[in-house]
Design a protein around this motif. Structure first.
Motif, PDB file in Angstrom:
ATOM      1  N   THR A   1      16.704 -19.995 -14.840  1.00  0.00           N
ATOM      2  CA  THR A   1      16.653 -19.235 -16.098  1.00  0.00           C
ATOM      3  C   THR A   1      17.378 -19.979 -17.210  1.00  0.00           C
ATOM      4  OG1 THR A   1      16.823 -17.306 -14.659  1.00  0.00           O
ATOM      5  CG2 THR A   1      16.918 -16.912 -17.010  1.00  0.00           C
ATOM      6  N   PHE A   2      18.460 -20.656 -16.877  1.00  0.00           N
ATOM      7  CA  PHE A   2      19.191 -21.442 -17.873  1.00  0.00           C
ATOM      8  C   PHE A   2      18.296 -22.511 -18.489  1.00  0.00           C
ATOM      9  CE2 PHE A   2      21.633 -25.369 -18.583  1.00  0.00           C
ATOM     10  CZ  PHE A   2      22.425 -24.967 -19.637  1.00  0.00           C
ATOM     11  N   ASN A   3      17.571 -23.244 -17.659  1.00  0.00           N
ATOM     12  CA  ASN A   3      16.694 -24.295 -18.175  1.00  0.00           C
ATOM     13  C   ASN A   3      15.503 -23.730 -18.940  1.00  0.00           C
ATOM     14  OD1 ASN A   3      17.512 -27.179 -17.078  1.00  0.00           O
ATOM     15  ND2 ASN A   3      17.977 -25.702 -15.475  1.00  0.00           N
ATOM     16  N   LEU A   4      15.051 -22.541 -18.564  1.00  0.00           N
ATOM     17  CA  LEU A   4      13.982 -21.908 -19.343  1.00  0.00           C
ATOM     18  C   LEU A   4      14.485 -21.453 -20.706  1.00  0.00           C
ATOM     19  CD1 LEU A   4      12.232 -19.744 -16.585  1.00  0.00           C
ATOM     20  CD2 LEU A   4      11.426 -21.892 -17.563  1.00  0.00           C
ATOM     21  N   SER A   5      15.705 -20.961 -20.769  1.00  0.00           N
ATOM     22  CA  SER A   5      16.237 -20.440 -22.031  1.00  0.00           C
ATOM     23  C   SER A   5      16.489 -21.542 -23.050  1.00  0.00           C
ATOM     24  CB  SER A   5      17.535 -19.668 -21.773  1.00  0.00           C
ATOM     25  OG  SER A   5      17.303 -18.567 -20.920  1.00  0.00           O
TER      26      SER A   5
END
Length: 452
Positions: A310-314
């Motif tokens: 989720t961090f890399n998507l955000s």
């Protein structure tokens, strides 16, 4: 050993017949409200229920904390990109290791005292764990260096495209090492985010960025840097969930400053000596260090609430924020594809949060935190979480009383007898199944129910 109901008798009497009609009702197991038994390959999809679940999640504070904190981290990455671009384009300063060195030094100064002045904590991390932090810091330093150097040899479009390798790499590493099982909805969210990256690349192609000096070398730098980022992100997620955030930041800052300092002396000493230092360059270095320090300090908080994926998507929206600053600083051409890219990334993140992935790794810190939250909620007068009622076994019925046969009466009733008596073997049924089975024996005369 029980005798089957349909067994034959080896005597001169006819087998007993019963007026009982046995009907089996199978109760299929239904999951509770707080139980999730859906699997990765489940094809069942109910649009109405999906919209209700998504709407309910959007009304929680945890959902908005993840969204807002992710966008703030994207803004910090945007700040680092803008500072690096201004230093390189306007002042001719190309020192990525020196810029990152300030961040690692700040992390070591702020977070290492939590271990230096507490010998028990320092003794706990010495040994193999500290060696692991050393390799993670090495991968992080080299990832920052290679990704910044990639912009000098290849185009911005190629770097952005290859940087997306971090997302599938993080998902594969999380599946292998963290035992994270993703569902179809997570793959759908990732695909939507990647389509947003495609729109961003198309918009960058319209700006006609100049080709790099050595595209193959630049692409290799970007690919290796993205893979190293995936390794550090997964290691960071495991560390902050299994140990503590302060431990990760302190040791990464300590080892990162050491590795960055050695690399700085070897590779960038001449560039720093020949640079024309002025207040603007110093201010850009300080701004870069502040943005990196905020990113490294808050990223563990985000991963503790969510995950590395989720961090890399955000942070994919960081390119949109760079475009906003680029309109004024670098005279980028406006394109509606940037807005489309931003919207697709946000929609993909929202879809990804429709359901949490199944994590089979047990983190004692998080389990203890949940227990403390439950205890504090009970102490404040809040109702504790409701648990499903325990499943009790069905009551056992006493065996029926059989009449004592006399010499004048046969041992088994005749077919024409309407006495309604049934032997114990006829009423006993052994079921070995995980489902709950109820047998209702309805007598023709008495109408009694017998549950086994």
């Amino acid at each position: 050993m029980s005798r089957p109901i349909s067994g034959r008798h080896t005597n001169n009497f006819d087998p007993p017949t019963s007026n009982y009609n046995i009907t089996a009702h199978v109760d299929v197991y239904q999951p509770q409200n707080n139980e999730d038994i859906s699997c990765f390959g489940s094809c069942k999809f109910e649009p109405k229920r999906a919209c209700e679940n998504m709407w309910a999640r959007m009304h929680t504070w945890r959902f908005w904390k993840i969204i807002l904190l992710g966008q703030f981290l994207a803004l910090t990455i945007c700040g680092t990109a803008v500072c690096s671009q201004v230093l390189q384009a306007k002042h001719g300063v190309d020192a990525p290791t020196a810029q990152s060195f300030m961040n690692y030094l700040a992390l070591a100064v702020v977070y290492m005292p939590f271990f230096v002045f507490r010998p028990k904590r320092l003794h706990a991390v010495l040994g193999w764990r500290s060696l692991g932090y050393f390799f993670v810091a090495l991968a992080d330093v080299e990832a920052n260096y290679l990704l910044v150097k990639a912009y000098q040899y290849t185009t911005l479009t190629s770097v952005q495209l290859l940087d997306c390798i971090t997302i599938p790499a993080v998902m594969i590493l999380s599946r292998i090492f963290l035992k994270v099982h993703y569902r179809i909805v997570h793959l759908a969210g990732v695909i939507i985010c990647m389509s947003g990256v495609g729109a961003l690349i198309a918009a960058d192609a319209q700006n006609n960025h100049a080709p790099g000096q050595n595209p193959i070398l630049g692409d290799m730098y970007a690919l290796i840097g993205a893979t190293l980022y995936a390794v550090t992100n997964v290691a960071q997620e495991y560390s902050v969930k299994y140990f503590t955030r302060l431990e990760f930041l302190g040791l990464i800052g300590f080892f990162g400053s050491f590795i960055g300092g050695v690399q700085l002396i070897i590779l960038e000493r001449k560039q720093l000596v020949l640079a024309e230092w002025n207040p603007e360059i110093i201010g850009l270095f300080i701004a870069f260090g502040i943005c990196m320090f905020l990113l490294y300090s808050l990223a563990p908080v985000y991963m503790r609430m969510s995950s590395a994926t989720t961090f890399n998507l955000s942070i994919l929206t960081a390119d949109f924020y760079v475009f906003i600053f680029g309109l004024a600083l670098f005279h980028f051409k406006f394109s509606a594809l940037y807005v489309v890219s931003f919207c697709l990334v946000v929609v993909g993140i929202t879809v990804y949060h429709y359901k949490d992935p199944v994590i089979k790794t047990v983190y004692p810190k998080l389990v203890k935190k949940d227990k403390n939250a439950t205890a504090s909620a009970s102490g404040k007068g809040l109702p504790p979480p409701t648990l499903p009622p325990p499943t009790l076994p069905p009551p056992t019925l006493p065996p029926p009383t059989l009449p004592i046969p006399t010499s004048s009466s046969p041992p088994f009733p005749n077919n024409n007898s309407n006495s309604g008596m049934v032997t114990a073997a006829e009423k006993s049924v052994t079921i070995s199944s995980p489902t709950q089975v109820k047998f209702h024996s309805q007598a023709a005369n008495s109408g009694n129910d017998t549950q086994v």
